[in-house]
Design an enzyme around this catalytic site. Structure first.
Site, mmCIF file in Angstrom:
data_model
loop_
_atom_site.group_PDB
_atom_site.id
_atom_site.type_symbol
_atom_site.label_atom_id
_atom_site.label_comp_id
_atom_site.label_asym_id
_atom_site.label_seq_id
_atom_site.Cartn_x
_atom_site.Cartn_y
_atom_site.Cartn_z
ATOM 1 N N GLY A 14 0.876 -1.242 -0.212
ATOM 2 C CA GLY A 14 0.050 0.021 -0.190
ATOM 3 C C GLY A 14 0.877 1.412 -0.090
ATOM 4 O O GLY A 14 0.553 2.151 0.626
ATOM 5 N N ILE A 19 0.281 7.266 5.534
ATOM 6 C CA ILE A 19 1.403 6.898 6.307
ATOM 7 C C ILE A 19 2.426 6.111 5.538
ATOM 8 O O ILE A 19 3.470 6.406 5.950
ATOM 9 C CB ILE A 19 0.768 5.816 7.463
ATOM 10 N N ARG A 39 -1.419 -0.518 -6.448
ATOM 11 C CA ARG A 39 -2.551 -1.528 -7.036
ATOM 12 C C ARG A 39 -2.406 -1.432 -8.809
ATOM 13 O O ARG A 39 -2.851 -2.361 -9.285
ATOM 14 C CB ARG A 39 -4.058 -0.909 -6.776
ATOM 15 N N LEU A 68 -4.753 -6.714 -3.052
ATOM 16 C CA LEU A 68 -4.932 -7.630 -1.799
ATOM 17 C C LEU A 68 -5.974 -8.816 -1.700
ATOM 18 O O LEU A 68 -5.772 -9.659 -1.082
ATOM 19 C CB LEU A 68 -5.697 -6.575 -0.728
ATOM 20 N N SER A 89 -4.701 -1.609 3.028
ATOM 21 C CA SER A 89 -5.995 -1.679 3.432
ATOM 22 C C SER A 89 -7.037 -0.890 2.920
ATOM 23 O O SER A 89 -6.807 0.278 2.431
ATOM 24 C CB SER A 89 -6.141 -1.500 5.110
ATOM 25 N N LYS A 171 -11.380 -3.615 10.901
ATOM 26 C CA LYS A 171 -10.120 -3.433 11.323
ATOM 27 C C LYS A 171 -9.566 -4.378 12.441
ATOM 28 O O LYS A 171 -8.455 -5.117 12.640
ATOM 29 C CB LYS A 171 -9.914 -1.920 11.795
ATOM 30 N N ALA A 196 -4.323 6.357 16.306
ATOM 31 C CA ALA A 196 -5.559 7.095 16.502
ATOM 32 C C ALA A 196 -5.701 7.873 15.141
ATOM 33 O O ALA A 196 -5.096 7.602 14.245
ATOM 34 C CB ALA A 196 -5.347 8.271 17.543
ATOM 35 N N VAL A 198 -5.025 10.031 12.067
ATOM 36 C CA VAL A 198 -3.835 10.601 11.582
ATOM 37 C C VAL A 198 -4.209 11.941 11.181
ATOM 38 O O VAL A 198 -4.901 12.065 10.233
ATOM 39 C CB VAL A 198 -3.291 9.629 10.846
ATOM 40 N N TYR A 316 -10.006 8.537 25.813
ATOM 41 C CA TYR A 316 -8.709 8.730 25.906
ATOM 42 C C TYR A 316 -7.728 7.422 25.727
ATOM 43 O O TYR A 316 -8.456 6.332 25.867
ATOM 44 C CB TYR A 316 -8.560 9.388 27.370
#
Length: 355
Positions: A14, A19, A39, A68, A89, A171, A196, A198, A316
């Site tokens: 990916g 990220i 891809r 995938l 993903s 997930k 968390a 992003v 939190y």
């Protein structure tokens, strides 16, 4: 695992992701050879930024096409790799037709296909999987079941399903699949990164992420009347990338890692943006009561069950393990928010609001 470096190539699946692009940039700048899967090799615009980074770095980049949902699709790209960073993903939170076919199956089958290739590739010693904090909880109300009013790596999402919160369900099921496959063998070990929401600068304007959708809604007037009482764990994309590299090379890294720099409510996010960008945009000024969304939520895409289980519960996350074991020093999440919005402006993804 005892190695702290590798002379072989490192696989990143990916590669064009938000990220993943930062992970590849860091690897290339450290001089590594990166095998990166995309891809479609014909869509050169999607990975042009990676080729440019590679041309200016000490490392080298080799691109491979992989899907995938195709068994053995990752075999070629994985040859000779000791480290596999599985970051590919499906990202579909809204506007899907079939949750199982569009979200859940691609996430689980994709993980299974990549790890089957790992099982068939003798050189692989460590796998790092990009999971999500959505694997640790399903609804915000789950925070009431925690001992210290915070989620940590011991928590698992047990409340999402194919019909309720299918994206978080995808997930957690993909991560569980990864752990099941890791425990069924002894050659390679597994580390899961659970970030968390992003935020922070993207290396390409083509990036899709949940944070972009949130910021677009802040800018287009959708939240002008007010935002629901909801909170997000937030983390800078560069910290998430650092965590992946630490997970790949640190011999002591093991298990799961929550990656979060703190929590902000939607209203707090709006206030921070107004402080930095003034009144040029219809940033939210008010937090609407939960009762309002119970009445009108179904008309704007919030089911009654979602409202009941997710609004009014501050959440939190305990990121101590990542700080101690991965040496992550978290960036200021308010700065990350401002930088991200400024980039969306610069790239034309967000335009000045005209009522």
């Amino acid at each position: 695992m005892t190695m702290t470096s590798t002379h072989g190539p490192i696989l990143v699946t990916g590669a064009t992701g938000y990220i993943a692009s930062w992970v590849i940039k860091n690897l290339l700048e450290q001089g590594h050879t990166v095998h990166a899967t995309v891809r479609n090799l014909n869509k050169k615009n999607s990975f042009a930024h990676l080729e440019k980074i590679a041309s200016e770095s000490a490392g080298s980049l080799q691109l491979f096409q992989a899907n995938l949902l195709e068994p053995h699709s990752f075999d070629q790209a994985m040859q000779g790799c000791e480290i596999v960073l599985h970051m590919a993903s499906p990202f579909v939170v809204t506007n899907y037709k079939d949750a199982i076919k569009d979200i859940i199956e691609p996430a689980i089958l994709g993980t299974e296909n990549v790890l089957n290739s790992v099982n068939n590739t003798e050189s692989v010693k460590r796998v790092v999987v990009t999971s999500s904090i959505a694997s640790t909880y399903g609804d915000a109300i789950d925070i009431k079941q925690t001992a210290h009013n915070e989620f940590d790596e011991s928590h698992w999402n047990t409340t999402s399903s194919e019909t309720h919160q299918p994206y978080p369900y995808s997930k957690v099921m993909a991560e569980r699949k990864a752990w099941d496959m890791q425990k069924a063998q002894t050659r390679w070990d597994l580390v899961c990164i659970n970030p968390a929401l992003v935020l922070g600068p993207s290396l390409t304007p083509n990036t899709q992420s949940g944070s972009v959708e949130v910021l677009q809604q802040f800018a287009n007037g959708m939240t002008l009347a007010g935002v629901p009482p909801m909170w997000n764990g937030i983390v800078d994309v560069r910290d998430v990338a650092d965590a992946h590299l630490q997970a790949a090379f640190n011999p002591k890294a093991e298990g799961r890692y929550i990656i979060s720099g703190g929590t902000l409510s939607l209203l707090e996010m709006g206030k921070i943006l107004r402080q930095n960008f003034g009144n040029k945009f219809p940033f939210p000024r008010n937090q609407l009561p939960k009762a309002t969304f119970k009445l009108f939520g179904p008309f704007v895409g919030f089911s009654k069950s979602f409202v009941e289980l997710n609004m009014g519960y501050p959440i939190y996350f305990n990121a101590t393990k990542s700080q101690q074991e991965l040496s992550i020093h978290y960036r200021n999440i308010e700065n990350s928010l401002v930088e991200h919005f400024q980039q969306l402006l610069d790239d034309g993804v967000v335009k000045k609001y005209i009522p």
